[in-house]
Write a protein that holds these residues in place. Structure first.
Motif, mmCIF file in Angstrom:
data_model
loop_
_atom_site.group_PDB
_atom_site.id
_atom_site.type_symbol
_atom_site.label_atom_id
_atom_site.label_comp_id
_atom_site.label_asym_id
_atom_site.label_seq_id
_atom_site.Cartn_x
_atom_site.Cartn_y
_atom_site.Cartn_z
ATOM 1 N N ALA A 1 -5.642 12.200 0.696
ATOM 2 C CA ALA A 1 -5.419 11.156 -0.303
ATOM 3 C C ALA A 1 -6.682 10.802 -1.074
ATOM 4 O O ALA A 1 -6.603 10.160 -2.122
ATOM 5 N N TYR B 1 -8.339 2.084 3.693
ATOM 6 C CA TYR B 1 -8.061 1.820 5.104
ATOM 7 C C TYR B 1 -8.047 0.320 5.408
ATOM 8 O O TYR B 1 -8.574 -0.498 4.643
ATOM 9 N N THR C 1 -11.993 4.690 -4.298
ATOM 10 C CA THR C 1 -10.775 4.748 -3.494
ATOM 11 C C THR C 1 -9.819 3.657 -3.983
ATOM 12 O O THR C 1 -10.164 2.477 -3.932
ATOM 13 N N THR D 1 -7.032 6.019 5.825
ATOM 14 C CA THR D 1 -6.750 6.822 4.639
ATOM 15 C C THR D 1 -6.681 8.298 5.028
ATOM 16 O O THR D 1 -7.583 8.816 5.675
ATOM 17 N N ARG D 2 -5.597 8.965 4.638
ATOM 18 C CA ARG D 2 -5.488 10.396 4.923
ATOM 19 C C ARG D 2 -6.533 11.162 4.123
ATOM 20 O O ARG D 2 -6.825 10.826 2.974
ATOM 21 N N ALA E 1 -0.232 7.733 1.863
ATOM 22 C CA ALA E 1 -1.686 7.913 1.839
ATOM 23 C C ALA E 1 -2.362 7.416 3.108
ATOM 24 O O ALA E 1 -3.570 7.574 3.261
ATOM 25 N N LEU E 2 -1.589 6.808 4.027
ATOM 26 C CA LEU E 2 -2.193 6.141 5.175
ATOM 27 C C LEU E 2 -1.635 6.645 6.503
ATOM 28 O O LEU E 2 -0.465 7.005 6.606
ATOM 29 N N ASN F 1 -4.703 0.603 -2.891
ATOM 30 C CA ASN F 1 -3.457 0.843 -2.156
ATOM 31 C C ASN F 1 -3.561 2.039 -1.208
ATOM 32 O O ASN F 1 -2.614 2.358 -0.492
ATOM 33 N N GLN F 2 -4.744 2.698 -1.213
ATOM 34 C CA GLN F 2 -4.985 3.803 -0.285
ATOM 35 C C GLN F 2 -6.138 3.498 0.678
ATOM 36 O O GLN F 2 -6.438 4.299 1.557
ATOM 37 N N LYS G 1 0.827 -1.206 0.000
ATOM 38 C CA LYS G 1 0.000 0.000 0.000
ATOM 39 C C LYS G 1 0.866 1.263 0.000
ATOM 40 O O LYS G 1 2.081 1.210 0.208
ATOM 41 N N SER G 2 0.237 2.410 -0.234
ATOM 42 C CA SER G 2 0.938 3.693 -0.282
ATOM 43 C C SER G 2 1.095 4.261 1.124
ATOM 44 O O SER G 2 0.113 4.697 1.732
#
Length: 209
Positions: A69, A82, A76, A65-66, A54-55, A79-80, A50-51
């Protein structure tokens, strides 16, 4: 400039609403900026694909998830998305032969276990729908409840592919009389020392739905 005391009431109300909206937007923007500025923590091994940027890593089993992001897309990216796990992630070896995974179906006229390979022959549908943790937004509660302090990132709209349950039921002869709800229970082996009743999460759905 007019004295605000002489402004028509509708202008006063409109101005108040605009001010409140601006305050609300500023609040959300502040949250997004704070999240964006935070240095990303290392992701747990199972989520290494995952990114990280972004987390938000709350714990080894909860990744949020931010806000920044999400962007403007309806979907969604996976890879972003939650992560919320009740138990440690299983060993990566479970992914080696996914077609051998099985699910046992009861409440039908011909109950049996079906492998993932068999399920794939029953027809695949793809839908987009929202996945959300029931604790989403908990971080804003003034009472500071226990649990992960999610802000707005414990939710996402995801594209899912799978076999419609109606196809499975039809393939197994239809429902037994008297069935009213569908309930799913995980069949994986629990870690040593874990009481199943302490981690049980089940949601029953009416068959008419």
């Amino acid at each position: 400039m007019k004295n605000p005391m002489t402004l028509p009431r509708r202008h006063m109300l409109a101005g108040s609403a605009a001010a409140l909206s601006a305050l609300g937007l500023a609040g959300w923007t502040g949250v997004a900026r704070a999240q964006a500025a935070a240095t990303p923590k290392p992701l747990p091994g199972y989520a290494g694909w995952k990114s990280a940027n972004a987390l938000i890593v709350h714990s080894g089993s909860t990744l949020e998830t931010r806000r920044a992001a999400f962007g403007t897309s309806v979907i969604t990216p996976s890879n972003q998305l939650y992560v919320r796990n009740n138990l440690p992630a299983p060993d990566a070896a479970v992914l080696e032969n996914r077609d051998a995974w099985t699910v046992s179906i009861e409440g039908v006229k011909s109950p049996r276990a079906l492998s993932l390979a068999e399920l794939k022959t029953l027809g695949i549908d793809t839908v987009a729908t929202v996945l959300q943790c029931s604790g989403n937004g908990r971080g804003f509660f003034p009472s500071k409840p226990s649990g992960t302090p999610w802000t707005v990132g414990a939710a996402g709209c995801v594209v899912w592919s799978g076999v419609p349950l109606r196809n499975v039921v039809a393939a197994l002869g239809g429902l037994v009389d008297g069935m009213a709800y569908v309930t799913g229970t995980g069949g994986e082996k629990l870690p040593e020392g874990v009481d199943p009743l302490t981690v049980l999460v089940e949601r029953s759905v009416p068959l008419k739905a």
